[in-house]
Design a protein around this motif. Structure first.
Motif, PDB file in Angstrom:
ATOM      1  N   SER A  58      66.440  33.507  56.181  1.00 34.60           N
ATOM      2  CA  SER A  58      67.780  33.559  56.327  1.00 34.60           C
ATOM      3  C   SER A  58      68.438  32.645  55.503  1.00 34.60           C
ATOM      4  O   SER A  58      67.844  31.763  54.719  1.00 34.60           O
ATOM      5  CB  SER A  58      68.434  33.525  57.427  1.00 34.60           C
ATOM      6  N   VAL A  61      70.422  41.715  54.874  1.00 35.37           N
ATOM      7  CA  VAL A  61      71.168  42.190  56.089  1.00 35.37           C
ATOM      8  C   VAL A  61      72.308  41.049  56.157  1.00 35.37           C
ATOM      9  O   VAL A  61      72.091  39.914  56.350  1.00 35.37           O
ATOM     10  CB  VAL A  61      70.405  42.432  57.302  1.00 35.37           C
ATOM     11  N   ASN A 100      73.264  46.462  54.611  1.00 31.01           N
ATOM     12  CA  ASN A 100      71.957  46.332  54.854  1.00 31.01           C
ATOM     13  C   ASN A 100      71.507  47.065  53.451  1.00 31.01           C
ATOM     14  O   ASN A 100      71.700  48.267  53.374  1.00 31.01           O
ATOM     15  CB  ASN A 100      71.499  47.193  56.113  1.00 31.01           C
ATOM     16  N   LYS A 101      70.819  46.366  52.601  1.00 28.67           N
ATOM     17  CA  LYS A 101      70.348  46.903  51.202  1.00 28.67           C
ATOM     18  C   LYS A 101      68.973  46.538  51.083  1.00 28.67           C
ATOM     19  O   LYS A 101      68.639  45.515  51.214  1.00 28.67           O
ATOM     20  CB  LYS A 101      71.380  46.495  50.099  1.00 28.67           C
ATOM     21  N   ASP A 123      64.863  39.320  60.439  1.00 29.20           N
ATOM     22  CA  ASP A 123      65.673  38.207  60.859  1.00 29.20           C
ATOM     23  C   ASP A 123      64.740  37.029  60.937  1.00 29.20           C
ATOM     24  O   ASP A 123      64.975  36.044  61.663  1.00 29.20           O
ATOM     25  CB  ASP A 123      66.456  38.372  62.131  1.00 29.20           C
ATOM     26  N   ALA A 173      74.961  41.228  58.716  1.00 26.26           N
ATOM     27  CA  ALA A 173      75.367  42.125  60.168  1.00 26.26           C
ATOM     28  C   ALA A 173      76.848  42.013  60.132  1.00 26.26           C
ATOM     29  O   ALA A 173      77.402  43.059  60.448  1.00 26.26           O
ATOM     30  CB  ALA A 173      74.599  41.613  61.451  1.00 26.26           C
ATOM     31  N   CYS A 191      66.740  38.851  56.343  1.00 25.31           N
ATOM     32  CA  CYS A 191      65.915  39.734  56.016  1.00 25.31           C
ATOM     33  C   CYS A 191      65.926  40.881  57.253  1.00 25.31           C
ATOM     34  O   CYS A 191      66.725  40.375  58.270  1.00 25.31           O
ATOM     35  CB  CYS A 191      64.240  39.362  55.934  1.00 25.31           C
ATOM     36  N   ALA A 192      65.421  42.006  57.226  1.00 27.36           N
ATOM     37  CA  ALA A 192      65.627  42.860  58.258  1.00 27.36           C
ATOM     38  C   ALA A 192      64.987  42.457  59.546  1.00 27.36           C
ATOM     39  O   ALA A 192      65.261  42.886  60.495  1.00 27.36           O
ATOM     40  CB  ALA A 192      65.368  44.399  57.959  1.00 27.36           C
ATOM     41  N   TYR A 223      73.131  35.422  55.991  1.00 28.12           N
ATOM     42  CA  TYR A 223      72.387  36.902  55.609  1.00 28.12           C
ATOM     43  C   TYR A 223      70.769  36.630  55.933  1.00 28.12           C
ATOM     44  O   TYR A 223      70.573  35.448  56.147  1.00 28.12           O
ATOM     45  CB  TYR A 223      72.517  36.861  54.097  1.00 28.12           C
ATOM     46  N   GLU A 229      64.659  43.457  52.476  1.00 30.16           N
ATOM     47  CA  GLU A 229      66.132  44.001  52.657  1.00 30.16           C
ATOM     48  C   GLU A 229      66.819  42.720  52.633  1.00 30.16           C
ATOM     49  O   GLU A 229      66.481  41.667  53.166  1.00 30.16           O
ATOM     50  CB  GLU A 229      66.337  44.826  53.943  1.00 30.16           C
TER      51      GLU A 229
END
Length: 151
Positions: free
Chosen positions: A145, A107, A114-115, A142, A109, A139-140, A137, A105
């Motif tokens: 990045s 993200v 969040n895709k 974290d 924030a 990943c879900a 940005y 994903e």
């Protein structure tokens, strides 16, 4: 027996000091090895300097939209640092090329984005930054990045 006991007691301060001496030797070897692996651990000394940080990638402007192609690889998001201009629309096109990553994903924030990133499928993230600064940005989880630097 007294002699061997006396000899052992006399050697005790040397035995106690041995770990400190070994530790000092280890530190000296590490300094000479450029803080990398060294022969004491079976590795060769690293003499090459650490690679310089990659410069930020500039977007391609298509129809007035700053477009950046991002790829998720085993190394993470590539490129991981992007520069864009404030006041112009931005389109990130993200394609995941590996299953061996937690970056399934994207993200952002700060933007409420969040895709999911399905394998080998380009995913578009669009936004228009209004002022300079940075957007992160990740990943879900974290763990992986990157940054969008807005000028």
């Amino acid at each position: 027996m007294k002699k061997s006991l006396m000899g052992l007691l006399a050697a005790l301060p040397l035995i106690a000091a041995a770990p400190a001496v070994a530790s000092d030797e280890h530190a000296k070897q590490s300094e000479h090895a450029g803080h990398g692996e060294h022969s004491a651990h079976g590795g060769a000394a690293k003499k090459a300097a650490a690679p310089a940080q990659k410069p930020a990638s500039a977007p391609a402007t298509r129809n007035g939209v700053q477009t950046v192609d991002l790829t998720v690889t085993s190394k993470g998001f590539e490129p991981s640092d992007v520069k864009v201009k404030a006041g112009q629309p931005v389109r990130l096109v993200v394609t995941r090329k590996t299953a061996k990553t937690c970056a399934t994903e994207i993200v952002m924030a700060d933007l409420g984005i969040n895709k999911p990133l399905p394998m080998d499928t380009p995913v578009t993230v669009e936004f228009t930054p209004s002022k300079s600064g940075t957007l992160r940005y990740a990943c879900a989880m974290d763990h992986i990045s990157g940054l969008v630097t807005i000028q």
